[in-house]
Write an enzyme that holds these catalytic residues in place. Structure first.
Site, PDB file in Angstrom:
ATOM      1  N   GLY A 339       0.834  -1.196   0.000  1.00  0.00           N
ATOM      2  CA  GLY A 339       0.000   0.000   0.000  1.00  0.00           C
ATOM      3  C   GLY A 339       0.865   1.240   0.000  1.00  0.00           C
ATOM      4  O   GLY A 339       2.095   1.161   0.060  1.00  0.00           O
ATOM      5  N   GLY A 341       1.091   5.016   1.912  1.00  0.00           N
ATOM      6  CA  GLY A 341       0.538   5.882   2.948  1.00  0.00           C
ATOM      7  C   GLY A 341       1.130   7.269   2.826  1.00  0.00           C
ATOM      8  O   GLY A 341       1.907   7.547   1.913  1.00  0.00           O
ATOM      9  N   GLY A 342       0.749   8.124   3.750  1.00  0.00           N
ATOM     10  CA  GLY A 342       1.241   9.485   3.731  1.00  0.00           C
ATOM     11  C   GLY A 342       2.746   9.560   3.876  1.00  0.00           C
ATOM     12  O   GLY A 342       3.386  10.483   3.390  1.00  0.00           O
ATOM     13  N   PHE A 343       3.331   8.578   4.529  1.00  0.00           N
ATOM     14  CA  PHE A 343       4.756   8.632   4.788  1.00  0.00           C
ATOM     15  C   PHE A 343       5.565   7.849   3.773  1.00  0.00           C
ATOM     16  O   PHE A 343       6.775   7.834   3.834  1.00  0.00           O
ATOM     17  CB  PHE A 343       5.047   8.119   6.188  1.00  0.00           C
ATOM     18  N   VAL A 346       4.669   0.960   1.243  1.00  0.00           N
ATOM     19  CA  VAL A 346       4.965  -0.172   2.115  1.00  0.00           C
ATOM     20  C   VAL A 346       5.057  -1.437   1.272  1.00  0.00           C
ATOM     21  O   VAL A 346       4.221  -1.679   0.398  1.00  0.00           O
ATOM     22  CB  VAL A 346       3.855  -0.357   3.175  1.00  0.00           C
ATOM     23  N   LYS A 360       8.698  -0.132   5.151  1.00  0.00           N
ATOM     24  CA  LYS A 360       8.144   1.166   4.751  1.00  0.00           C
ATOM     25  C   LYS A 360       9.269   2.063   4.265  1.00  0.00           C
ATOM     26  O   LYS A 360      10.236   2.305   4.968  1.00  0.00           O
ATOM     27  CB  LYS A 360       7.429   1.799   5.953  1.00  0.00           C
ATOM     28  N   ASP A 456      -3.378  10.871  12.493  1.00  0.00           N
ATOM     29  CA  ASP A 456      -3.895  10.372  11.219  1.00  0.00           C
ATOM     30  C   ASP A 456      -4.621   9.042  11.401  1.00  0.00           C
ATOM     31  O   ASP A 456      -4.360   8.075  10.688  1.00  0.00           O
ATOM     32  CB  ASP A 456      -2.744  10.247  10.209  1.00  0.00           C
TER      33      ASP A 456
END
Ligand SMILES: *[C@@H]1O[C@H](CO)[C@@H](O)[C@H](O)[C@H]1NC(C)=O
Ligand SMILES: *[C@@H]1O[C@H](CO)[C@@H](O)[C@H](O)[C@H]1NC(C)=O
Ligand SMILES: *[C@@H]1O[C@H](CO)[C@@H](O)[C@H](O)[C@H]1NC(C)=O
Ligand SMILES: *[C@@H]1O[C@H](CO)[C@@H](O)[C@H](O)[C@H]1NC(C)=O
Ligand SMILES: *[C@@H]1O[C@H](CO)[C@@H](O)[C@H](O)[C@H]1NC(C)=O
Ligand SMILES: *[C@@H]1O[C@H](CO)[C@@H](O)[C@H](O)[C@H]1NC(C)=O
Ligand SMILES: *[C@@H]1O[C@H](CO)[C@@H](O)[C@H](O)[C@H]1NC(C)=O
Ligand SMILES: *[C@@H]1O[C@H](CO)[C@@H](O)[C@H](O)[C@H]1NC(C)=O
Length: 650
Positions: A339, A341-343, A346, A360, A456
């Site tokens: 996926g 994510g904002g950071f 992954v 990540k 978040d």
């Protein structure tokens, strides 16, 4: 004649049973329960020498422990190529016989380390460790951890309070007691009735100083108290100390230590005592942890190379090499992607030891970030809670910063609410997810030694384990954002729609920001609808939150419930209560919103919600602004205040 024989047989059977009865200890506790065992990565060079030294020293400590009232022994054999230093310790409530039994069990178990030149076994009843260098002064070192059992108590919050006080008292008193060991009990009193008793011990290596013991027990206390909010037994292990509590007796009532003389505030005597005295307050604990941290770093800097912690360093956050992680994820191949994510993205990976992990790739790579990276990772990696994703390690040496995290086979809650698994969760599973998420957040906000605000919370950040228990991901990562960054994607500091209005508009950051997002997520879990779905106003539709309030006001909130839920599998009262709690969480100003530990109490309490949510506390235009803003992709955000407020010590 036959009768006589029969009688003799009977007598024999009775006698045998009597003997068996005598040999079974009154309270049989699994004191040989093996908690942790680890072996050095380095092998001995000359096996003859090594085994000779190992046998000599093991025999030596065993001989010392056969003396009455000796619970601690060290020995060394250093004549040749493979020196061995050994430390053996029993908990002081053990009898000499049980102590030897435990040490014998530990030494046969530790033999599985084979030719490794170091090993350690921590058991309930004793501790055995050997290394190729002297380590007797070790106190608290990376890898320290709390180990929580799995039985939950019926009156958890009361029990938790008592255990917390007991452990705090022990961590203050034990360093001042000769022998650096104490055992104590405390009654759990509910409306004047002693309902149960909490038992606890604390122990340091007898070779550490009083200050070293205090530092070690403070860390142990921080590690173990997280268990108390959950289960009836817990332990904390570290290099120089051990702590344990339980709702059942593991020592006799006449084996306790009177702590009172050692709890007196000796503020005038010395600096150490001042710190010890205020440690009961959380502020003091925080100061102490900083001192420990500074002391750590300093001792690390002056250490020659990597051998400081002893070869059998407990498993802390691991340093992975970039090439290993690239290999594990098949060069970050698209099909391994779990996926984004904002950071950052992954990836699923299989590391060298065969374990599956999530890697990540952090999409934040400025030089200031890299400098802070390792210390932040240490903060996050010490968070241990069953509803929070474990950080296993990191890599800061490659072209990108990488985090290695626990892998959750069932993926995220989003998949189960809106994706391919839509409609497959029953009410009990949904309720468990709501409850677990609340617990995880309460831990981050109030129980960890620094306050961590997630910022978040949304379904894609709530992962599910094999038993559909939730684990919150991405906590603490907002702390990695560089402070000078003023224009960042909104995805970094919160996803609008889930984000509290005061944070969207005024960047006002408190723990209650997470409470708000939690409330929204609960409404989504109950309804199966997204908070950001744009309503068809001509058809009379509304945003989820507005819709929920309208239904609640007309006492029709059951209409919100997801149609895929089987109505025979839930109690209407339960769902109504959950919806009311969710609405309470979305109120403004922040002062009327409950804290997450209050939410946990509300959810676990069978009684009804005392202060029902009120629409007076909601400004619907705020909600609209909030949701509409989420449609634009970036927003100017000043992050500087946020990062500072978030690190409030406790
Ligand atoms: C140590 O010895 C074991 C066999 O006993 C072997 O599997 C392992 O690879 C060796 N480790 C090192 C670092 O040489
Ligand atoms: C050390 O002890 C082990 C197990 O008790 C035994 O098998 C081994 O022969 C001993 N080695 C030496 C060198 O004494
Ligand atoms: C240990 O103490 C018990 C009773 O206090 C005594 O009977 C026994 O002989 C002692 N053993 C040793 C090895 O001193
Ligand atoms: C090693 O053993 C000797 C003799 O028993 C003792 O004098 C010495 O202090 C020990 N060394 C350490 C580091 O404990
Ligand atoms: C926890 O539960 C599992 C099974 O669910 C069991 O195997 C394990 O021994 C339990 N651990 C403790 C410490 O009770
Ligand atoms: C901790 O010590 C204080 C001060 O002596 C005492 O009042 C309190 O009851 C103790 N708490 C527990 C749980 O034993
Ligand atoms: C509960 O137990 C404690 C100590 O075990 C005792 O001092 C206290 O009086 C008891 N209280 C009640 C209400 O039984
Ligand atoms: C403690 O209690 C046990 C039995 O429960 C008894 O055998 C032992 O002698 C007692 N010890 C002391 C020091 O009173």
């Amino acid at each position: 004649m036959t009768q006589w024989w029969f009688l003799r047989w009977q007598m024999l059977v009775v006698a045998v049973m009597f003997i068996i009865f005598l040999t079974i200890p009154a309270k049989s506790q699994p004191q040989t329960n093996l908690l942790i065992q680890s072996c050095s990565q380095v092998n001995a060079t000359n096996l003859q020498n090594f085994y000779g030294n190992l046998n000599t020293t093991f025999g030596d400590v065993r001989r010392q422990l056969t003396n009455n009232n000796t619970y601690f022994a060290t020995a060394n054999s250093t004549r040749n190529t493979d020196p061995v230093y050994v430390l053996a310790q029993c908990r002081n409530y053990m009898s000499t016989r049980d102590c030897l039994g435990c040490i014998d069990y530990a030494s046969s178990s530790i033999r599985s380390c084979g030719i490794a030149n170091g090993g350690r076994s921590v058991l309930d009843g004793c501790f055995l460790r050997y290394e190729s260098n002297a380590f007797y002064g070790d106190t608290t070192l990376p890898g320290n951890q709390g180990l929580c059992g799995n039985q939950t108590s019926s009156q958890q919050s009361l029990f938790e309070t008592v255990v917390d006080g007991l452990l705090s008292n022990l961590s203050i008193a034990t360093p001042r007691i000769n022998g650096l060991y104490a055992a104590a009990t405390a009654p759990v009193v509910d409306s004047n009735i002693n309902t149960s008793t909490a038992y606890a011990i604390a122990q340091c290596s007898e070779t550490v100083t009083s200050d070293g013991c205090r530092n070690c027990l403070q860390v142990a206390y921080a590690n173990i108290r997280s268990c108390a909010s959950d289960v009836t037994d817990g332990r904390a292990v570290d290099s120089g100390c051990f702590m344990r509590y339980s709702a059942s007796a593991f020592f006799r009532n006449n084996q306790t230590t009177d702590l009172v003389p050692f709890l007196r505030d000796e503020s005038s005597s010395n600096k150490g005592a001042i710190i010890g005295g205020v440690v009961g307050g959380v502020g003091g604990l925080f100061i102490l942890l900083i001192i420990v941290l500074v002391w750590y770093r300093r001792s690390r800097r002056t250490a020659p190379g990597g051998g400081l912690y002893g070869a059998t360093e407990l498993q802390g956050p691991k340093d992975y090499s970039y090439s290993d992680l690239r290999k594990a994820t098949k060069d970050f191949r698209e099909e391994n992607k779990l996926g984004e994510g904002g950071f950052g993205d992954v990836y699923k990976g299989t590391v060298k030891d065969g374990n599956i992990v999530a890697v990540k790739k952090l999409a934040i790579g400025s030089s200031t970030t890299k400098e802070n990276f390792e210390s932040e990772v240490r903060v996050i990696s010490n968070v241990h809670h069953r509803n929070l994703i474990r950080l296993l390690g990191c890599c800061s040496k490659g072209p990108e910063l990488l985090l290695v995290l626990e892998y959750m086979a069932n993926g995220s809650l989003e998949k189960y609410l809106y994706g391919e698994k839509r409609g497959t969760l029953n009410w009990k599973q949904r309720y468990d997810i709501i409850f677990g998420t609340a617990r995880g957040l309460a831990y981050l906000h109030e129980q960890y030694h620094v306050t961590i605000i997630h910022r978040d919370i949304k379904p894609s950040n709530i992962l599910l384990d094999n038993e559909f228990q939730p684990k919150i991901a991405d906590f603490g990562l907002a702390r990695l954002l560089p402070e000078d960054q003023t224009h960042i994607s909104t995805a970094f500091a919160g996803t609008l729609g889930y984000t509290a209005p005061e944070y969207v508009m005024n960047r006002q950051l408190t723990e209650k920001v997470d409470t708000y997002s939690f409330g929204i997520v609960v409404l989504e879990i109950v309804s199966g609808k997204r908070c950001t779905d744009i309503p068809d106003e001509s058809a009379g539709e509304q945003y989820l939150l507005e819709h929920a309030w309208n239904l609640y006001e007309t006492r029709m909130h059951l209409k919100l419930v997801d149609e895929t839920l089987d109505p025979t599998k839930y109690k209407e009262e339960d769902i109504k209560k959950v919806i009311e709690i969710a609405l309470m969480c979305t109120q403004s100003p922040v002062s009327v919103r409950p804290t997450m530990s209050e939410v946990v109490m509300l959810l676990s309490d069978r009684s009804r919600v005392q202060n029902p949510p009120s629409r007076q506390n909601v400004n619907m235009s705020d909600i609209r602004i909030d949701v509409n803003n989420s449609m634009s992709t970036t927003k100017s955000v000043s992050n500087a205040d946020a990062t500072i407020t978030e690190l409030t010590g406790r």
